[in-house]
Scaffold this active site. Structure first.
Site, short mmCIF file in Angstrom:
data_model
loop_
_atom_site.label_atom_id
_atom_site.label_comp_id
_atom_site.label_asym_id
_atom_site.label_seq_id
_atom_site.Cartn_x
_atom_site.Cartn_y
_atom_site.Cartn_z
N CYS A 124 48.28 -5.30 21.85
CA CYS A 124 49.35 -6.25 21.57
C CYS A 124 48.79 -7.64 21.26
CB CYS A 124 50.32 -6.32 22.74
SG CYS A 124 49.54 -6.72 24.31
N HIS A 169 51.00 -8.79 28.71
CA HIS A 169 51.47 -8.35 27.40
C HIS A 169 51.67 -9.57 26.51
CE1 HIS A 169 53.50 -6.03 24.36
NE2 HIS A 169 54.65 -6.66 24.52
#
Length: 996
Positions: free
Chosen positions: A454, A827
């Protein structure tokens, strides 16, 4: 008395004479009377009401019944008994062949006088059975309306339990057979009123008993999907759908479209008949249900049904735009049908012969409805022109018809096409079978997470949304000897033109992956970005120049051309320069060194350090609504970079920053403020950017991006262990170091240094402080003394004459957010928007002021949220408040785009000129063919998967009590979106049992 009344009614006297005599009889009836006389009067009044051949006779019968029901309740109850009512309902009343049509009216009239009687419950029980029997006999619309009126006034008579569901289903069957036999306006209005009474009864039953809704809808779908019916079901069924709660829509459509027991022919028949419902007047939400079913079919890849239905029905839907009463719903359905039919021009071309006549008719109508519909229709037509170009002969009459109507801009067109494409619909099966995941409704494409990648996905999407950089990369020529840049070009091209909902960046990851990164582990996105830009820069230095069109621009002087053509693309887009000066505090000698940068790493000041007002010569500012008076002595903002740059002591007034800049032009004859740069004379309150208000300004006690930049640019004392070796003194001395920006980059990248190493835990901890992010930022840039006068003359940047500093304006483009408490975990996702030059930001070419269009204002540019495969619409409010709602989600890397100004003029003008000459970047042949083949392959894959859905549908968990799942089967958006390959997928882990 009954004989007297009958003689009066049957006599030939005028009605006014009869009325007087009847009055006397009625008054006498209010007195005490024996049962036999009462019974005789009740029989006579019943006969008059049910078989009277005139309205007057029926009215007399009604009046007498009401008097006896009120004044002789015991006798009335004895007369109005269960056996009598059963005879009326089953055998009727009157001569054979001429049975009365007023039995239900009679029963409704009499019920009000027996509600409290002992026999009431028996009567209610009888009526519950009899009304069910009646609707099973398929009565006429008029009789159905009477049943509905009776049950609406006396809900105790509505069937209960299983009979209630059956009653609703049979009532829907009745509606399905309704037909208006006359074309007269009065008859049509009466028919509509009857249908509304019947459907209104269904609505009341559903409100009281929601468990009856879904079986009713099942019956409705059975009717409209039947291929065996000799007669087409009535469009009156549309009146049923309008009362179904919209919150049930998603669940109903999802279960309906996923039911493998429904054949394609049945589904096609059903949706075709639903589309016919757009002609039903006064219906609410019918268009929403039609569009929802079309979207549901797209979500399960039933493209063949959608194509067939669209081509067979679109002309009929289009024709309904002529009628104001159904125009709004028809236009909504037409808009979706056209915008979703993007694989072929067939549907649009079916309408071409009809468009000029419709436009002429709407113009002639000259109503608000017609005007609004014309504008929406014109927008729709221009979308089709954009999507299916190359038919000038066919389009010429249509273009002539709509030439006076507004034309949407390209961004609006792309938005509409991207939002409505068949491959852009949500799919509840995405989490079970990823290949069926559908494209975002935004039209943007996601990136597949390849296992904690990510960090890369967020950076790639931010770079892609930097439109100037993207266009330059897409314009890269073949054979450029830049393998990594070529891979980035291919990735950008697929993000721009692919039909897939998300693409895999695997090839680019392997080419751009830093060798020291651990495979499969979370990495620092800022570190990846620095490595990527450095690789691309070094690769171009040893390879071919990729931006040759700048060299051909006649707008550049040779000196400027040489300056910019010697730069790599990374330097042009992201490169800036910074001057570091160190002053020895003993001999006051100053040494300086200039160095290039592609991002600024901003440290957080200590908690006790106040940075507001204690900043550089020209402080970094946010554009907000307040007005700050310029200092009385302009020299406060000039001279040595060390003046006024110490931290203020408690109680000292803050150093006043520069006035908020107003974007506009000075009126003739007005005095110019020497601090305002271009000396504008337009009221600053008219600047639309000031409308951001508090959104652009940090709370009083919080950190902001300008605070961090000002801290970065403020002087640093070098003492003790950090003493500076002064060459002039030939020894270590106390010194002061200051950084000054000498060239602002086209795209300014700011990294907030949130991760600090903790020696105790041997880990990098994260600073979770909330930082206010301004949407517009002004950055101080040092200008050479000989260029200061030129800066003031051009007026594109604000500068103080003699100070050597000017203020460069930047607009926020992207924000990469890190969710978590450590750089080794968490994330990444990003917010992005496309910033482009707008009219007010620079001087028009002809020198005349041009007002800004409302659609060009910065705060109206659409924001998007990129979260791996998921892309959604967002807003600046969401960007600003993300940390307030989610404390672990903090802004980490920011992208700002410079507005046109003195420094960026050659680059801005070259980019603008390239855009005017060439429009969208044209891809080279191999790349275009690769994208085209992959799009065809994707559609083939989806069609193949749709045919073989049974293989995985049967394996999905099913709830046996499907009606209980509607309230709790919602999309699960509460997941944190971790960095697993499914990150950003979301979705519920359960699946409904099939409803229909």
């Amino acid at each position: 008395m009954d004989k007297i009344l009958e003689a009066v009614v049957m006599s030939s006297y005028p009605n006014n004479v009869k009325q007087g005599l009847v009055r006397r009889v009625i008054e006498a009836a209010k007195q005490p009377m024996d049962s036999e006389q009462c019974w005789s009067m009740l029989e006579l009044s019943t006969k008059l009401y049910l078989t009277g051949d005139t309205k007057y006779k029926r009215e007399i019968g009604k009046e007498v019944l009401e008097v006896y029901g009120h004044y002789h309740p015991e006798e009335f109850e004895e007369f109005f008994n269960v056996r009598f009512l059963l005879s009326l309902l089953q055998e009727g009343y009157g001569p054979l062949g001429k049975r009365s049509h007023y039995v239900l009216d009679y029963i409704q009239l009499g019920l009000q006088f027996v509600l409290e009687s002992p026999s009431a419950n028996s009567i209610f029980s009888l009526l519950r059975i009899e009304v069910l029997r009646k609707v099973c006999e398929r009565p006429s619309p008029k009789q159905c309306a009477k049943i509905s009126k009776l049950l609406t006034q006396h809900p105790q008579c509505v069937p209960t339990g299983k009979h209630q569901v059956l009653f609703c289903q049979q009532l829907i069957r009745c509606i399905g057979q309704f037909q208006c036999v006359s074309e007269g306006e009065e008859d049509i209005m009466e028919f509509l009123e009857q249908v509304n009474k019947v459907s209104g009864l269904l609505q009341r039953i559903w409100r009281a008993q929601t468990s009856a809704i879904l079986p009713s809808l099942k019956e409705l779908f059975t009717i409209i999907s039947s291929t065996e019916e000799q007669e087409v079901p009535s469009n009156a069924l549309a009146s049923v759908v309008q009362f179904v709660p919209l919150e049930l829509m998603d669940g109903v459509i999802r279960n309906l479209t996923n039911d493998d027991s429904i054949t394609d022919v049945q589904m096609m028949t059903a949706i075709g008949r639903m589309i016919d419902w757009v002609s039903w007047p006064l219906g609410k939400n019918i268009d929403k249900w039609i569009i929802a079913l079309l979207k549901g079919l797209a979500a399960v890849k039933k493209f063949s049904i959608l194509i067939e239905v669209t081509l067979s029905k679109i002309e009929k839907v289009f024709s309904k735009l002529l009628y104001p009463i159904v125009r709004e719903g028809a236009l909504s359905v037409l808009q979706y049908m056209l915008l979703s039919f993007q694989h072929s021009h067939e549907a649009f071309h079916l309408l071409l012969p009809h468009i000029p006549r419709l436009v002429a008719s709407l113009k002639k109508e000259d109503s608000n409805s017609a005007t609004g519909s014309l504008e929406q229709l014109a927008e729709l037509i221009h979308c089709m022109f954009f999507r299916f170009s190359g038919f000038p002969d066919l389009y010429e009459p249509v273009l002539e018809a709509v030439k006076a109507l507004p034309i949407p801009n390209e961004d609006r067109i792309k938005h509409l096409l991207g939002q409505n494409a068949w491959t852009s619909q949500k799919n509840e099966l995405a989490c079970f079978y990823p290949r069926l995941a559908s494209k975002s409704e935004t039209g943007k494409i996601g990136l597949i997470n390849l296992g904690n990648t990510c960090y890369m996905n967020s950076i790639i999407q931010s770079l892609f949304m930097a439109s100037d950089f993207r266009h330059s990369v897409l314009n890269l020529t073949e054979g450029n000897s830049q393998p990594l840049m070529t891979k980035l070009q291919w990735l950008f091209a697929f993000l721009e033109h692919s039909q897939r909902p998300a693409i895999s960046p695997e090839s680019f990851l392997s080419a751009s992956w830093p060798p020291w990164f651990t495979p499969g582990a979370q990495q620092d996105c800022s570190e990846y970005l620095k490595y990527l830009l450095d690789r691309l820069h070094e690769e171009e230095k040893t390879g071919k120049r990729i931006y040759q069109k700048l060299k051909e621009s006649s707008l550049m002087s040779q000196a400027v051309e040489h300056h910019y053509l010697n730069k790599t693309l990374i330097e042009k887009m992201f490169g800036g320069k910074m001057m570091t000066k160190i002053r020895c505090l003993k001999c006051l000698n100053v040494s300086s060194r200039e160095e290039a940068f592609t991002d600024l790493s901003l440290a957080f000041p200590p908690p006790d350090r106040h940075t507001r007002g204690s900043t550089s010569v020209l402080p970094v500012e946010e554009i907000g609504p307040q007005f700050i008076e310029p200092p009385e002595n302009p020299s406060q903002l000039t001279g040595s970079p060390w003046i006024q740059r110490k931290a203020p002591m408690a109680g000292d007034p803050a150093v006043p920053p520069m006035p908020v800049e107003t974007l506009g032009f000075q009126e003739p004859g007005e005095a110019a403020d020497p601090l305002s740069g271009n000396a504008v004379g337009v009221d600053a309150a008219k600047d639309p950017l000031l409308a951001f208000g508090e959104e652009a300004c940090a709370p009083k006690d919080s950190r902001s991006v300008p605070d961090l930049i000002n801290y970065f640019l403020s002087p640093e004392r070098l003492t003790a262990e950090n003493k500076y070796h002064c060459e002039k003194c030939a020894s270590l001395q106390d010194a002061e170091k200051v950084a000054e920006l000498t060239e602002g980059p086209h795209y300014l990248i700011l990294t907030l240094l949130r991760f600090s190493f903790n020696p105790r835990t041997m880990k990098r901890k994260k600073i979770l402080d909330n930082v206010s992010i301004p949407v517009v930022l002004k950055l101080p840039v040092l200008v050479a003394p000989e260029k200061t006068e030129e800066v003031c003359r051009r007026g594109n940047d604000r500068a103080a004459p003699g100070s050597g500093f000017m203020s460069v304006v930047y607009d926020l483009c992207s924000v990469v957010v890190h969710s978590g408490i450590s750089s080794e975990s968490g994330h990444y996702y990003c917010y992005s928007r496309e910033c482009t030059d707008t009219v007010p930001h620079g001087q028009p070419q002809d020198g005349a002021p041009k007002p800004a269009s409302d659609k060009q204002l910065d705060f109206e540019i659409q924001w998007y949220l990129f979260n791996d495969t998921r892309v959604s619409f967002s807003s600046f409010e969401s960007v600003s408040n993300v940390t307030s709602f989610f404390p672990k989600d903090t802004a980490y890397v920011l992208f700002y785009r410079q507005r046109p100004g003195r420094q960026s003029c050659p680059l801005h003008e070259a980019l603008a000129e390239a855009g005017r000459l060439h429009g969208e970047p044209s891809l080279h042949k191999d790349l275009m063919e690769a994208i085209s083949k992959d799009n065809i392959l994707y559609l083939q894959e989806q069609e193949k998967e749709a045919r073989n859905r049974a293989a995985y549908i049967s394996a999905l968990p099913k709830s046996p009590l499907w009606w209980r799942d509607f309230d709790r089967d919602k999309d699960d958006d509460s997941s944190s979106g971790g960095c697993s390959p499914a990150a950003g997928g979301g979705g519920s882990g359960s699946f409904h049992g099939l409803v229909f």
